[in-house]
Design an enzyme around this catalytic site. Structure first.
Site, PDB file in Angstrom:
ATOM      1  N   ARG A   1      42.557  37.506  28.432  1.00 21.53           N
ATOM      2  CA  ARG A   1      41.430  36.837  29.529  1.00 21.53           C
ATOM      3  C   ARG A   1      40.090  36.315  28.652  1.00 21.53           C
ATOM      4  O   ARG A   1      39.403  35.582  29.243  1.00 21.53           O
ATOM      5  CB  ARG A   1      40.965  37.872  30.466  1.00 21.53           C
ATOM      6  CG  ARG A   1      41.779  37.851  31.733  1.00 21.53           C
ATOM      7  CD  ARG A   1      41.309  38.918  32.606  1.00 21.53           C
ATOM      8  NE  ARG A   1      40.974  38.626  33.985  1.00 21.53           N
ATOM      9  CZ  ARG A   1      42.292  38.925  34.759  1.00 21.53           C
ATOM     10  NH1 ARG A   1      43.190  39.344  34.326  1.00 21.53           N
ATOM     11  NH2 ARG A   1      42.064  38.672  36.018  1.00 21.53           N
TER      12      ARG A   1
ATOM     13  N   ARG B   1      34.872  36.453  40.289  1.00 25.13           N
ATOM     14  CA  ARG B   1      36.004  36.285  39.147  1.00 25.13           C
ATOM     15  C   ARG B   1      36.207  34.847  38.739  1.00 25.13           C
ATOM     16  O   ARG B   1      36.797  34.780  37.563  1.00 25.13           O
ATOM     17  CB  ARG B   1      37.396  36.702  40.208  1.00 25.13           C
ATOM     18  CG  ARG B   1      37.215  38.288  40.181  1.00 25.13           C
ATOM     19  CD  ARG B   1      38.072  38.755  41.348  1.00 25.13           C
ATOM     20  NE  ARG B   1      39.576  38.487  41.440  1.00 25.13           N
ATOM     21  CZ  ARG B   1      40.526  38.442  42.349  1.00 25.13           C
ATOM     22  NH1 ARG B   1      39.685  38.795  43.669  1.00 25.13           N
ATOM     23  NH2 ARG B   1      41.617  38.296  42.421  1.00 25.13           N
TER      24      ARG B   1
HETATM   25  P1  ADP Z   1      43.026  38.334  39.336  1.00 21.94           P
HETATM   26  O1  ADP Z   1      43.813  37.659  38.117  1.00 21.94           O
HETATM   27  O2  ADP Z   1      43.732  37.879  40.631  1.00 21.94           O
HETATM   28  O3  ADP Z   1      41.717  38.302  39.143  1.00 21.94           O
HETATM   29  P2  ADP Z   1      44.098  40.849  38.274  1.00 21.94           P
HETATM   30  O4  ADP Z   1      44.980  41.860  39.064  1.00 21.94           O
HETATM   31  O5  ADP Z   1      44.885  40.295  37.287  1.00 21.94           O
HETATM   32  O6  ADP Z   1      43.511  40.171  39.611  1.00 21.94           O
HETATM   33  O7  ADP Z   1      42.855  41.525  37.832  1.00 21.94           O
HETATM   34  C1  ADP Z   1      41.686  42.238  38.746  1.00 21.94           C
HETATM   35  C2  ADP Z   1      40.707  42.882  37.811  1.00 21.94           C
HETATM   36  O8  ADP Z   1      41.142  43.763  36.752  1.00 21.94           O
HETATM   37  C3  ADP Z   1      39.919  41.704  36.993  1.00 21.94           C
HETATM   38  O9  ADP Z   1      38.872  41.161  37.905  1.00 21.94           O
HETATM   39  C4  ADP Z   1      39.334  42.631  35.846  1.00 21.94           C
HETATM   40  O10 ADP Z   1      38.128  43.362  36.406  1.00 21.94           O
HETATM   41  C5  ADP Z   1      40.425  43.594  35.478  1.00 21.94           C
HETATM   42  N1  ADP Z   1      41.433  43.061  34.458  1.00 21.94           N
HETATM   43  C6  ADP Z   1      42.793  42.604  34.803  1.00 21.94           C
HETATM   44  N2  ADP Z   1      43.104  42.267  33.529  1.00 21.94           N
HETATM   45  C7  ADP Z   1      42.132  42.343  32.575  1.00 21.94           C
HETATM   46  C8  ADP Z   1      41.793  42.018  31.069  1.00 21.94           C
HETATM   47  N3  ADP Z   1      42.874  41.344  30.664  1.00 21.94           N
HETATM   48  N4  ADP Z   1      40.575  42.370  30.665  1.00 21.94           N
HETATM   49  C9  ADP Z   1      39.616  42.896  31.307  1.00 21.94           C
HETATM   50  N5  ADP Z   1      39.654  43.052  32.481  1.00 21.94           N
HETATM   51  C10 ADP Z   1      41.133  42.743  33.110  1.00 21.94           C
END
Ligand code: ADP
Ligand code: ZN
Length: 218
Positions: free
Chosen positions: A88, A171
């Protein structure tokens, strides 16, 4: 084949990951699902992650990198895997490269889901998720066969607490901060494939399958 799915929340990465994992026998690794699983289990990691997830902020890199390394090791030697929600930011992308080097792995495609703001908001606000297996549904686009019940496991569906307007906005803000850096990073590696994620799930899936067949990854 190893894939990375990049794109804003709500672009349909999770939906395509599920289709691709079923269709091509790839292992689906979603950092969001892993974190929610930790949360459900009440682990220390889950509790810590919750404070970030609820605000729509990123969970600290060191935590997710450790998690992803463990999952990649589990998936190694199988058909291949799909990373959904990781990396990310650039630091995560660079750590991922180091992990790949250590385990002698490589990424074939980075699929970038381009979606309009309208699509994102519409998809996230109507999304419903299974409490048990985390399968995603949508009230209008992909309704479950029985209201509020998961088609796959019979679990109860719920609306993710971070799918509220305020957190969605944050987000998106967090996503946009790193998106262009990540896109450049993979474009330079000639791994990036852009797909129009405003199309419906089946159409996006067909485009992806065709791409994998026609343009063999380097
Ligand atoms: P979306 O992509 O719809 O926001 P996700 O389920 O992928 O939903 O992620 C939800 C939350 O989980 C993010 O807003 C973040 O807080 C956390 N998260 C997920 N993947 C990561 C990552 N690679 N690094 C940091 N935080 C993460
Ligand atoms: Zn389910």
């Amino acid at each position: 084949m190893n894939l990375i799915l990049l794109g804003p929340p709500g672009a349909g990465k999770g939906t395509q990951a599920k289709l691709l994992s079923e269709g091509l026998g790839l292992w689906h690794i979603s950092t969001g699902d892993i974190l929610r699983e930790e949360l459900k289990a009440g682990s220390d990691l889950g509790c810590l992650a919750k404070t970030f997830i609820d605000k729509g902020e990123l969970v600290p890199d060191s935590l997710v990198i450790k998690l992803i390394e463990k999952k990649i090791l589990e998936a190694k030697g199988k058909n291949g895997f799909i990373l959904d929600g990781f990396p990310r930011n650039l630091a995560q992308a660079k750590s991922l490269d180091s992990i790949f080097k250590i385990y002698n792995l490589s990424i074939d495609w980075v699929i970038y889901f381009e979606a309009s703001q309208k699509t994102i908001v519409q998809r996230l606000s109507g999304r419903r998720v299974c409490k048990v297996c985390f399968a995603n549904f949508h009230l209008n686009n992909m309704p479950p066969k029985k209201e509020n019940i998961c088609d796959y496991c019979g679990g109860e569906l719920y609306q993710r607490p971070d799918d509220n307007e305020e957190t969605i906005k944050n987000r998106l803000r967090v996503y946009l901060k790193s998106a262009s850096l990540l896109i450049d990073y993979y474009e330079k590696q000639k791994k990036l494939f852009k797909v129009n994620a405003d199309f419906n799930a089946e159409k996006v899936y067909q485009i992806l399958l065709k791409t994998f067949e026609e343009k063999k990854p380097n």
